[in-house]
Design a protein around this motif. Structure first.
Motif, PDB file in Angstrom:
ATOM      1  N   PHE A  24       0.815  -1.229   0.000  1.00 42.47           N
ATOM      2  CA  PHE A  24       0.000   0.000   0.000  1.00 42.47           C
ATOM      3  C   PHE A  24       0.843   1.271   0.000  1.00 42.47           C
ATOM      4  O   PHE A  24       0.427   2.316   0.474  1.00 42.47           O
ATOM      5  CB  PHE A  24      -0.968  -0.027   1.207  1.00 42.47           C
ATOM      6  CG  PHE A  24      -1.716  -1.320   1.307  1.00 42.47           C
ATOM      7  CD1 PHE A  24      -2.430  -1.812   0.218  1.00 42.47           C
ATOM      8  CD2 PHE A  24      -1.682  -2.083   2.472  1.00 42.47           C
ATOM      9  CE1 PHE A  24      -3.099  -3.029   0.279  1.00 42.47           C
ATOM     10  CE2 PHE A  24      -2.352  -3.292   2.550  1.00 42.47           C
ATOM     11  CZ  PHE A  24      -3.055  -3.777   1.458  1.00 42.47           C
ATOM     12  N   THR A  28      -1.108   3.431  -2.405  1.00 41.29           N
ATOM     13  CA  THR A  28      -2.582   3.392  -2.369  1.00 41.29           C
ATOM     14  C   THR A  28      -3.093   4.718  -1.781  1.00 41.29           C
ATOM     15  O   THR A  28      -2.576   5.171  -0.750  1.00 41.29           O
ATOM     16  CB  THR A  28      -3.056   2.227  -1.452  1.00 41.29           C
ATOM     17  OG1 THR A  28      -2.488   1.023  -1.944  1.00 41.29           O
ATOM     18  CG2 THR A  28      -4.563   2.102  -1.401  1.00 41.29           C
ATOM     19  N   ASP A  80      -7.401   7.539   1.380  1.00 44.09           N
ATOM     20  CA  ASP A  80      -8.836   7.372   1.660  1.00 44.09           C
ATOM     21  C   ASP A  80      -9.354   5.995   1.230  1.00 44.09           C
ATOM     22  O   ASP A  80     -10.526   5.688   1.416  1.00 44.09           O
ATOM     23  CB  ASP A  80      -9.673   8.519   1.047  1.00 44.09           C
ATOM     24  CG  ASP A  80      -9.445   8.665  -0.446  1.00 44.09           C
ATOM     25  OD1 ASP A  80      -8.657   7.875  -0.995  1.00 44.09           O
ATOM     26  OD2 ASP A  80     -10.065   9.562  -1.054  1.00 44.09           O
ATOM     27  N   HIS A  81      -8.486   5.136   0.670  1.00 44.58           N
ATOM     28  CA  HIS A  81      -8.898   3.754   0.358  1.00 44.58           C
ATOM     29  C   HIS A  81      -8.478   2.782   1.464  1.00 44.58           C
ATOM     30  O   HIS A  81      -8.801   1.599   1.400  1.00 44.58           O
ATOM     31  CB  HIS A  81      -8.261   3.269  -0.957  1.00 44.58           C
ATOM     32  CG  HIS A  81      -8.801   3.969  -2.168  1.00 44.58           C
ATOM     33  ND1 HIS A  81      -8.546   3.542  -3.456  1.00 44.58           N
ATOM     34  CD2 HIS A  81      -9.592   5.068  -2.290  1.00 44.58           C
ATOM     35  CE1 HIS A  81      -9.132   4.346  -4.316  1.00 44.58           C
ATOM     36  NE2 HIS A  81      -9.767   5.289  -3.624  1.00 44.58           N
ATOM     37  N   GLU A  93     -10.859   0.302   3.265  1.00 46.92           N
ATOM     38  CA  GLU A  93     -11.464  -0.849   2.563  1.00 46.92           C
ATOM     39  C   GLU A  93     -10.472  -1.987   2.315  1.00 46.92           C
ATOM     40  O   GLU A  93     -10.806  -2.982   1.680  1.00 46.92           O
ATOM     41  CB  GLU A  93     -12.003  -0.406   1.189  1.00 46.92           C
ATOM     42  CG  GLU A  93     -13.173   0.548   1.247  1.00 46.92           C
ATOM     43  CD  GLU A  93     -12.882   1.817   0.470  1.00 46.92           C
ATOM     44  OE1 GLU A  93     -12.415   1.742  -0.676  1.00 46.92           O
ATOM     45  OE2 GLU A  93     -13.103   2.904   1.057  1.00 46.92           O
ATOM     46  N   ILE A  94      -9.248  -1.844   2.803  1.00 48.39           N
ATOM     47  CA  ILE A  94      -8.231  -2.882   2.531  1.00 48.39           C
ATOM     48  C   ILE A  94      -8.658  -4.212   3.155  1.00 48.39           C
ATOM     49  O   ILE A  94      -9.034  -4.264   4.329  1.00 48.39           O
ATOM     50  CB  ILE A  94      -6.858  -2.428   3.089  1.00 48.39           C
ATOM     51  CG1 ILE A  94      -6.299  -1.301   2.215  1.00 48.39           C
ATOM     52  CG2 ILE A  94      -5.892  -3.599   3.174  1.00 48.39           C
ATOM     53  CD1 ILE A  94      -5.066  -0.614   2.808  1.00 48.39           C
ATOM     54  N   GLN A 130      -5.756  -8.647   0.393  1.00 44.23           N
ATOM     55  CA  GLN A 130      -4.861  -7.636  -0.209  1.00 44.23           C
ATOM     56  C   GLN A 130      -3.638  -7.413   0.682  1.00 44.23           C
ATOM     57  O   GLN A 130      -2.522  -7.262   0.202  1.00 44.23           O
ATOM     58  CB  GLN A 130      -5.606  -6.311  -0.393  1.00 44.23           C
ATOM     59  CG  GLN A 130      -6.676  -6.363  -1.462  1.00 44.23           C
ATOM     60  CD  GLN A 130      -7.586  -5.137  -1.404  1.00 44.23           C
ATOM     61  OE1 GLN A 130      -7.864  -4.591  -0.330  1.00 44.23           O
ATOM     62  NE2 GLN A 130      -8.052  -4.707  -2.562  1.00 44.23           N
TER      63      GLN A 130
END
Ligand SMILES: NC(=O)c1ccc[n+]([C@@H]2O[C@H](COP(=O)([O-])OP(=O)(O)OC[C@H]3O[C@@H](n4cnc5c(N)ncnc54)[C@H](OP(=O)(O)O)[C@@H]3O)[C@@H](O)[C@H]2O)c1
Length: 399
Positions: A190, A193, A196-197, A200-201, A205
């Motif tokens: 990440f 990444t 703000d994502h 949801e990880i 992942q």
């Protein structure tokens, strides 16, 4: 090779354990497997016992040990099956064993690894959590009992290779002109990444590391960069180096495994393909060198090496590790315990990825930091941080 070695592998069914057996399988005349251990993976340990015919096999989990004993008896194997932490400690201190590979994950590795130190063994240390928890106590046990501590963690192994004078735990590297340790980190899956994502990880992942194939816990630790923070603490104890001389460097290619900077302007680095068989082979044969089975690095193929500063907002666990180290006492024990509970809860989808750091921070802010002068102090601090972390998780789920 000069002398053959007799080995106990703690955590033989895991990633470090299996890589160790792979290296040993290339040098069967020089290494004898005396004991193999696991927690619950009966099938893999049974296969390993059939292949390696060790004197002992240990399963921490009691019912798994019974299952393994039944299977090996039916197969006519003479391997003696032991159970529980006492079994692990027994095979870490056997007279006929000179080398113990510490490849158990997490705090469960502390007691058998400490026993290996107290028994004066050569310890191939992968289980960084044991050292993070017991720091001074562990290094004292190494020094006072003539044990030999060799770092398997690829970064620490690289540092060790770049400090020709180093004997882990024995001397401050500044005496040899070292002015900085540059601890490399891939940045995990990440690194770029969008922040703000992060909410949801998923566990799937998080455990899919871009460069390394490892067990689930260390893979999540790499994704949060808790692993790098734990490694800073590990480097501090292993090489007797103050925290402020250890700098984390993001290096996405995972080719430079770490670097040591000297006061004459030299920086020494160790490079190689990201494959744990290299540091394992280095430690198994040290101070000699043996074939590890790792493909040689093609530097023309790599072509580009990048280095960046870490982003503490993206990776708050790094900051928490620094703070715990500065706080001293039981803070690192609590940090490690809270992290283990948080990672387990994340892997079981009980908390989101972003709650891992939040949970550890909250435990560290609520726990009373005490001195840790004995194993009992360490185990008590570990237990109270685990209970606090667990109560936070339970409470968050009943809201
Ligand atoms: N994997 C790597 O590339 C790598 C690199 C550097 C450092 N390390 C360090 O090496 C250690 C092991 O990592 P790993 O990736 O090899 O982990 P792993 O693949 O999850 O394997 C863990 C091993 O520990 C055993 N184990 C788990 N819980 C136990 C318990 N309560 N009591 C006794 N044994 C237990 C497991 O047995 P079961 O199979 O029965 O569960 C397995 O043999 C960690 O401290 C990690 O930070 C790993």
């Amino acid at each position: 090779m000069s002398a053959s070695r007799s080995i106990t592998i703690l955590g033989s069914t895991g990633s470090i354990g299996q890589n160790t057996l792979d290296v040993v399988s290339r040098h069967r005349d020089n290494y004898r497997i005396v004991a193999l251990t696991a927690n619950t993976d009966v099938d893999t340990l049974e296969k390993q016992c059939l292949q390696w015919q060790p004197e002992y096999a240990v399963m921490s989990d009691l019912s798994s040990a019974q299952q393994l004993a039944d299977k090996l008896k039916n197969g006519g194997l003479a391997t003696q099956v032991l159970a529980g932490v006492e079994g692990l400690q027994q095979v870490s201190s056997l007279e006929q064993v000179d080398t113990v590979v510490a490849g158990i994950v997490g705090a469960a590795g502390l007691l058998p690894t400490l026993t290996a130190a107290e028994s004066g063994k050569r310890i191939l240390l992968a289980n960084k959590e044991a050292l993070v928890m017991s720091g001074q106590l562990f290094m004292d046990a190494v020094r006072n009992n003539g044990a030999e501590l060799l770092p398997v963690d690829s970064e620490h192994n690289a540092i060790f290779q770049c400090m020709p004078h180093a004997v882990p735990g024995m001397a401050a590297p500044e005496q040899h002109g070292v002015n900085r340790i540059l601890l490399t980190a891939s940045g995990g899956p990440f690194r770029s990444t969008p922040l703000d994502h992060f909410g949801e990880i998923t566990p799937e992942q998080a455990v899919s590391h871009p460069n390394w194939v490892m067990g689930q816990k260390i893979s999540v630790d790499s994704a949060t960069m808790m692993n790098k923070g734990l490694e800073v603490i590990e480097a501090h104890w292993l090489f007797t180096v103050p925290q402020q001389l250890i700098e984390v460097v993001i290096h996405p290619q995972s080719i430079v495994h770490s670097m040591v900077s000297y006061n004459d302007g030299s920086i020494l680095a160790q490079l190689g393909n990201p494959d744990m068989r290299t540091p394992i082979a280095h430690c198994l044969a040290w101070p000699e060198r043996i074939d590890s089975g790792v493909e040689p690095l093609d530097i023309f193929d790599v072509a580009k090496l990048e280095f960046e500063k870490p982003d503490f907002q993206r990776f708050p666990c790094l900051k928490l590790c620094n703070e715990a180290m500065q706080a001293g006492g039981s803070a690192s024990v609590a940090l490690n315990a809270a992290n283990e509970i948080a990672v387990e809860a994340f892997l079981h989808k009980r908390i989101p990825f972003t709650a891992i750091a939040a949970l550890i921070e909250s435990v560290l802010s609520q726990i009373t930091i005490t001195d840790v002068n004995s194993l009992d102090d360490i185990l008590a601090a570990d237990l109270s941080a685990r209970e606090l972390a667990q109560s936070h998780i339970n409470r968050s789920q009943t809201v």
